[in-house]
Motif scaffolding. Structure first.
Motif, PDB file in Angstrom:
ATOM      1  N   GLU A 152       5.679  -1.424   0.659  1.00  0.00           N
ATOM      2  CA  GLU A 152       4.491  -2.276   0.797  1.00  0.00           C
ATOM      3  C   GLU A 152       4.409  -2.890   2.197  1.00  0.00           C
ATOM      4  O   GLU A 152       3.338  -3.016   2.775  1.00  0.00           O
ATOM      5  CB  GLU A 152       4.524  -3.368  -0.290  1.00  0.00           C
TER       6      GLU A 152
ATOM      7  N   ASP B  49       3.425  -0.307   4.692  1.00  0.00           N
ATOM      8  CA  ASP B  49       1.997  -0.058   4.575  1.00  0.00           C
ATOM      9  C   ASP B  49       1.199  -1.144   5.299  1.00  0.00           C
ATOM     10  O   ASP B  49       0.225  -0.849   5.990  1.00  0.00           O
ATOM     11  CB  ASP B  49       1.600   0.010   3.099  1.00  0.00           C
TER      12      ASP B  49
ATOM     13  N   ALA C 277      -1.214  -0.770   8.526  1.00  0.00           N
ATOM     14  CA  ALA C 277      -2.590  -1.274   8.499  1.00  0.00           C
ATOM     15  C   ALA C 277      -2.819  -2.329   9.573  1.00  0.00           C
ATOM     16  O   ALA C 277      -3.926  -2.852   9.705  1.00  0.00           O
ATOM     17  CB  ALA C 277      -2.881  -1.865   7.120  1.00  0.00           C
TER      18      ALA C 277
ATOM     19  N   ARG D  65      -1.631  -9.211  -0.612  1.00  0.00           N
ATOM     20  CA  ARG D  65      -2.520  -8.640   0.412  1.00  0.00           C
ATOM     21  C   ARG D  65      -3.486  -9.678   0.944  1.00  0.00           C
ATOM     22  O   ARG D  65      -3.876  -9.645   2.104  1.00  0.00           O
ATOM     23  CB  ARG D  65      -3.281  -7.446  -0.152  1.00  0.00           C
TER      24      ARG D  65
ATOM     25  N   ALA E 264       2.460   4.907  -7.456  1.00  0.00           N
ATOM     26  CA  ALA E 264       1.392   4.369  -6.624  1.00  0.00           C
ATOM     27  C   ALA E 264       1.670   4.781  -5.181  1.00  0.00           C
ATOM     28  O   ALA E 264       2.802   4.772  -4.733  1.00  0.00           O
ATOM     29  CB  ALA E 264       1.359   2.859  -6.746  1.00  0.00           C
ATOM     30  N   LEU E 265       0.618   5.164  -4.473  1.00  0.00           N
ATOM     31  CA  LEU E 265       0.786   5.578  -3.075  1.00  0.00           C
ATOM     32  C   LEU E 265       0.275   4.487  -2.148  1.00  0.00           C
ATOM     33  O   LEU E 265      -0.568   3.678  -2.524  1.00  0.00           O
ATOM     34  CB  LEU E 265       0.025   6.877  -2.820  1.00  0.00           C
ATOM     35  N   TYR E 266       0.772   4.486  -0.929  1.00  0.00           N
ATOM     36  CA  TYR E 266       0.372   3.466   0.042  1.00  0.00           C
ATOM     37  C   TYR E 266      -0.792   3.972   0.895  1.00  0.00           C
ATOM     38  O   TYR E 266      -0.683   5.018   1.530  1.00  0.00           O
ATOM     39  CB  TYR E 266       1.573   3.085   0.905  1.00  0.00           C
ATOM     40  N   PRO E 267      -1.895   3.231   0.899  1.00  0.00           N
ATOM     41  CA  PRO E 267      -3.149   3.734   1.480  1.00  0.00           C
ATOM     42  C   PRO E 267      -3.129   3.919   2.999  1.00  0.00           C
ATOM     43  O   PRO E 267      -3.811   4.797   3.515  1.00  0.00           O
ATOM     44  CB  PRO E 267      -4.176   2.672   1.086  1.00  0.00           C
ATOM     45  N   HIS E 268      -2.356   3.097   3.709  1.00  0.00           N
ATOM     46  CA  HIS E 268      -2.415   3.167   5.169  1.00  0.00           C
ATOM     47  C   HIS E 268      -1.360   4.076   5.771  1.00  0.00           C
ATOM     48  O   HIS E 268      -1.304   4.278   6.971  1.00  0.00           O
ATOM     49  CB  HIS E 268      -2.306   1.767   5.777  1.00  0.00           C
ATOM     50  N   MET E 269      -0.493   4.590   4.919  1.00  0.00           N
ATOM     51  CA  MET E 269       0.560   5.466   5.419  1.00  0.00           C
ATOM     52  C   MET E 269       0.155   6.928   5.223  1.00  0.00           C
ATOM     53  O   MET E 269      -0.556   7.254   4.279  1.00  0.00           O
ATOM     54  CB  MET E 269       1.882   5.173   4.684  1.00  0.00           C
TER      55      MET E 269
ATOM     56  N   PHE F 112      -6.293   0.476  -2.992  1.00  0.00           N
ATOM     57  CA  PHE F 112      -5.982   1.847  -3.335  1.00  0.00           C
ATOM     58  C   PHE F 112      -5.670   1.955  -4.799  1.00  0.00           C
ATOM     59  O   PHE F 112      -5.129   1.096  -5.413  1.00  0.00           O
ATOM     60  CB  PHE F 112      -4.767   2.331  -2.553  1.00  0.00           C
TER      61      PHE F 112
ATOM     62  N   ILE G 217      -1.514  -2.622  -5.033  1.00  0.00           N
ATOM     63  CA  ILE G 217      -1.683  -1.194  -5.233  1.00  0.00           C
ATOM     64  C   ILE G 217      -1.427  -0.886  -6.703  1.00  0.00           C
ATOM     65  O   ILE G 217      -0.413  -1.278  -7.245  1.00  0.00           O
ATOM     66  CB  ILE G 217      -0.676  -0.440  -4.349  1.00  0.00           C
TER      67      ILE G 217
END
Lengths: 422, 373
Positions: free
Chosen positions: A200, A203, A207, A115, B87-92, A414, A39
């Motif tokens: 992380e 997240d 996902a 990732r 930075a932001l977390y995409p899935h949250m 992202f 990210i």
């Protein structure tokens, strides 16, 4: 303003051909390689030039210059970090609007962003090994006086290391080099690491890319615990009775086992001479990999080196050469053991894994195969079987490729571009 | 929320004699937005890091409210460094992006929900709480990142050059946002910048540092109107103040043929310190072109004219017969004057400026300190 490419001449040539008058975000796909990345708050793209893959990060000029210098300094200090190639500044769009500078780094071959690792495997022990590698990296950085400021999995790349991982620093934007770090700086770095890693992991969990049994908070706490344990071993004073002098040697052994050489040891005896206090002064990571390099010229990660050195010891015993000069035995082992195995790997499969990692896997494979067949399988036979049944089915890790920049969301999960704010 | 007190706080880096921060005395009020400003190496970042717990304190103390935090680990200080990682977390979801650090800190679910809800209201993000960051605009994402610091409900926000990685245009809009958000939150904030314009536009009060020493702390206007020494006079204000050493004689300050009347009390103070010169400062807007019959004044040769529409500035150098001596005694590189826009002089013209009476700043030649009439 004129376009300025600060880089080594060979790379300058190659870099000249890129469309610097376009914002990185708008570069046409044919310039790009789609690599998964962590990210990031900046626009980051990968491109391939003359057989190398480069990472490009768009960022304001003072920051690009600073990070370039910082990465060069870290390289001089022998810290595992990506290699800075150059800074491209003075960019302008055809209409004359100024564009931010671009920091160019060379993509680390065989490296894996976290990732990519989690996209394929997400077992608990993988997580543990990633954390261990990161902890060693943080401790190494702190020993050199480097305050990271933004330690996270996203800002780290991992390379396979004999079943474990070796961690490399990718992002030095917030970093600072000091003579030595204060307790507060170390504590803050760890606190940031803890928060980022938990975020992380959460997240990944959201996902669906992480095993449900992995608790992000427990994992991030583990970072702190393991770091403290390692730091204590690396730096703490130890006191014992004068009769227990063997404990000095044991401290050195323990540090060697952790992969550190002790170059200087501070030993203080109290006035009565009954108590000895010992503190490692200069510790140097890479104990095993340095030894392997000296003996054989093979450049390997720390655990790979440990594994190869063990095999070298076994070879000396089996061939009854234990009394011989170490370098002579090592040379024989390279000729008899290591090189034949690597030569047995078909050229088209050599991009799968690094040489020392392949050798490590062949050793593992030989062990399993021997157990299954109930007899000792030779190295050559193990290598042949490994190529057909294991290596051929592995993904190519020379540079993890996948997706396209058209699917930027999956390949670059992202990013916040501050340009969005306008 | 709390006050922050630097009490003779000192930091001396190992291997150096001169303190990086020298006996800093600074009392920051509850809810105040205080900016630390100064040139590079002045000690502003070191001061902030001492408060954050990143730098050791070698002398004196630092308090947050009544708590002495001088030797406390950073995470126990109840402070938040803002903008460090946005930075932001995409899935949250947005809510999780804002609240996850509280989860790590062991805050209960209800409490997290309350704090995230409150922060979202402040940041106009309530309706987006269940969405993923991808669905947000850039500005909204930035507010989510701010929200991450806000939900911690710290006693003090610390910001170290948070705008330095933005381009000039964004810097201006973001600085307004931060300032207005801070006012809505009312959380004590210490903000570091090298940019005096940023300092002047954002801070309730501004503390100017130089060479590890606090020079002055005052409201932006206070600093502008009454700089307490030559350094502050030269540092604060854009374009900068004109500063030069003048001879004092017969109730007038002269430099070659430049001639300014000075109050008797200033002349007396100069005499008192056994000196016959004074440092005279005047801002660009204090200069007016003299009419032809006026005597004295300061002759200036125009080098550059900057037409800004609402304002125009003349950048020039001493002209006149004593130009060389005047240039030597000038502490700034050039003489800057604000003139009527749309009617500005041309490059190469020679103009005689006079200093508007009462707008001069006087400083001691010996100490650099301000002399009040």
């Amino acid at each position: 303003m004129e376009l300025r490419i600060l880089a080594a001449p060979r790379e300058q040539q190659a870099l000249l051909d890129l469309p610097w008058d376009m914002p990185l975000e708008q570069w046409p796909e044919w310039y790009l390689v789609a690599l998964p990345r962590g990210i990031s708050r900046h626009v980051v793209r990968f491109t391939r030039l003359g057989g190398n893959v480069y990472a490009l990060k768009e960022i304001v000029k003072p920051f690009a210059d600073r990070e370039y210098q910082m990465l060069r300094d870290l390289a001089r200090l022998d810290v595992p970090a990506v290699q800075a190639v150059g800074v491209v500044s003075g960019r302008e769009a055809p209409g004359g609007e100024p564009l931010d500078s671009v920091l160019v780094t060379r993509h680390l071959q065989f490296s894996l962003p976290y990732r990519a690792l989690f996209a394929r495997m997400m077992r608990r022990d993988t997580v543990d090994r990633l954390i261990d590698a990161l902890v060693v990296l943080i401790a190494r950085l702190h020993l050199t006086g480097f305050y990271w400021g933004d330690c996270s999995l996203s800002n780290t790349l991992f390379r396979r290391d004999a079943g474990a991982f070796a961690a490399y620093l990718v992002d030095a934007e917030t970093g600072e080099l000091h003579n030595s770090l204060s307790a507060g700086q170390r504590a803050h770095d760890l606190d940031t690491a803890r928060t980022n890693i938990a975020g992380e992991m959460m997240d990944l969990l959201a996902a669906g890319q992480l095993d449900e049994t992995v608790d992000p908070i427990a994992v991030s706490d583990q970072v702190v615990e393991r770091y403290e344990a390692l730091w204590t071993e690396l730096t703490e004073w130890e006191a014992f009775d004068v009769n227990e002098r063997w404990r000095i040697a044991r401290r050195v052994d323990r540090l060697n086992e952790l992969g550190f050489d002790v170059d200087e040891l501070d030993i203080v005896t109290d006035i009565g001479g009954r108590t000895i206090r010992v503190q490692p002064k200069v510790v140097d990571p890479g104990h095993h990999s340095r030894r392997l390099l000296r003996l054989t010229g093979i450049d390997a990660q720390e655990n790979q080196a440990r594994r190869l050195l063990n095999d070298l010891d076994t070879y000396a015993a089996v061939t009854d050469q234990q009394g011989e000069d170490e370098e002579i035995v090592a040379n024989a082992w390279v000729m008899d053991g290591y090189e034949p195995v690597l030569r047995a790997i078909p050229r088209e499969l050599r991009g799968k894994l690094e040489g020392p990692e392949i050798f490590h896997e062949v050793l593992e494979h030989r062990w399993y195969l021997s157990e299954n067949l109930g007899r000792d399988v030779g190295l050559q036979e193990a290598a042949r079987d490994y190529v057909e049944n294991v290596l051929r089915h592995k993904p190519d890790e020379l540079a993890i490729l996948g997706g396209t920049s058209a699917e930027a969301d999956t390949t670059q999960p992202f990013r916040i571009t501050w340009n969005d704010l306008q | 929320m709390a006050t922050v007190t630097f009490d003779k706080a000192t930091r001396i880096y190992p291997g150096t004699d001169k303190p990086a921060v020298d006996a800093l005395d600074l009392a920051i009020e509850d809810g105040e937005f205080l900016v630390l400003v100064g040139p590079s190496g002045c000690g502003k970042s070191t001061s902030l890091r001492m408060l954050a717990g990143l730098e050791e304190v070698d002398g004196g103390a630092i308090r947050i409210g009544d708590r002495d935090v001088t030797h406390m680990p950073p995470k126990d200080r109840d402070i938040a460094m803002v903008f460090q990682n946005y930075a932001l977390y995409p899935h949250m979801t947005v809510a999780d992006n804002m609240g996850f650090a509280l989860k790590i800190a062991g805050v209960s679910k209800d409490e997290i929900r309350r704090r995230v809800g409150d922060a979202a209201k402040l940041l106009d993000l309530t309706e987006y709480l269940d969405r993923k960051p991808k669905a947000l605009s850039g500005g909204q994402r930035q507010r989510v990142a701010m929200g991450r610091a806000i939900v911690r409900e710290p006693q003090v926000f610390l910001m170290d050059e948070p705008l330095s990685n933005l381009d000039a245009k964004l810097r201006v809009s973001t600085r307004t946002q931060i300032a207005s958000l801070q006012r809505r939150l009312g959380i004590t904030t210490v903000y570091v910048t090298h940019d005096q314009v940023e300092a002047m536009t954002m801070g309730d009060r501004v503390a100017v540092l130089n060479a590890g020493l606090l020079q002055q702390v005052d409201s932006p206007l206070g600093l502008y109107d009454k700089p307490s020494n030559v350094f502050v006079a030269g540092f604060i204000g854009s374009p900068a103040m004109n500063i030069a050493t003048f001879d004092v004689k017969d109730g007038r300050a002269t430099l070659g043929n430049a001639d300014v009347a000075i109050p008797a009390s200033i002349a007396a103070k100069v005499a008192e310190e056994g000196s016959d010169t004074v440092v005279l400062g005047f801002r660009p807007e204090s200069l007016t072109p003299a009419s032809s019959e006026e005597t004295g004044g300061i002759p200036v040769l125009v080098d550059v004219v900057e037409e800004l529409g609402s304002d125009a500035y003349v950048y020039g150098r001493p002209a006149g017969p004593a130009a060389e001596e005047q240039a030597d005694r000038l502490r700034s590189d050039q003489i800057i004057a604000r003139v009527e826009p749309r009617n500005a002089p041309q490059k190469g013209e020679k103009i005689n400026f006079t200093v508007r009476q009462g707008s001069e700043h006087f400083f001691s030649v010996k100490t650099g300190e301000r002399l009040e009439p």
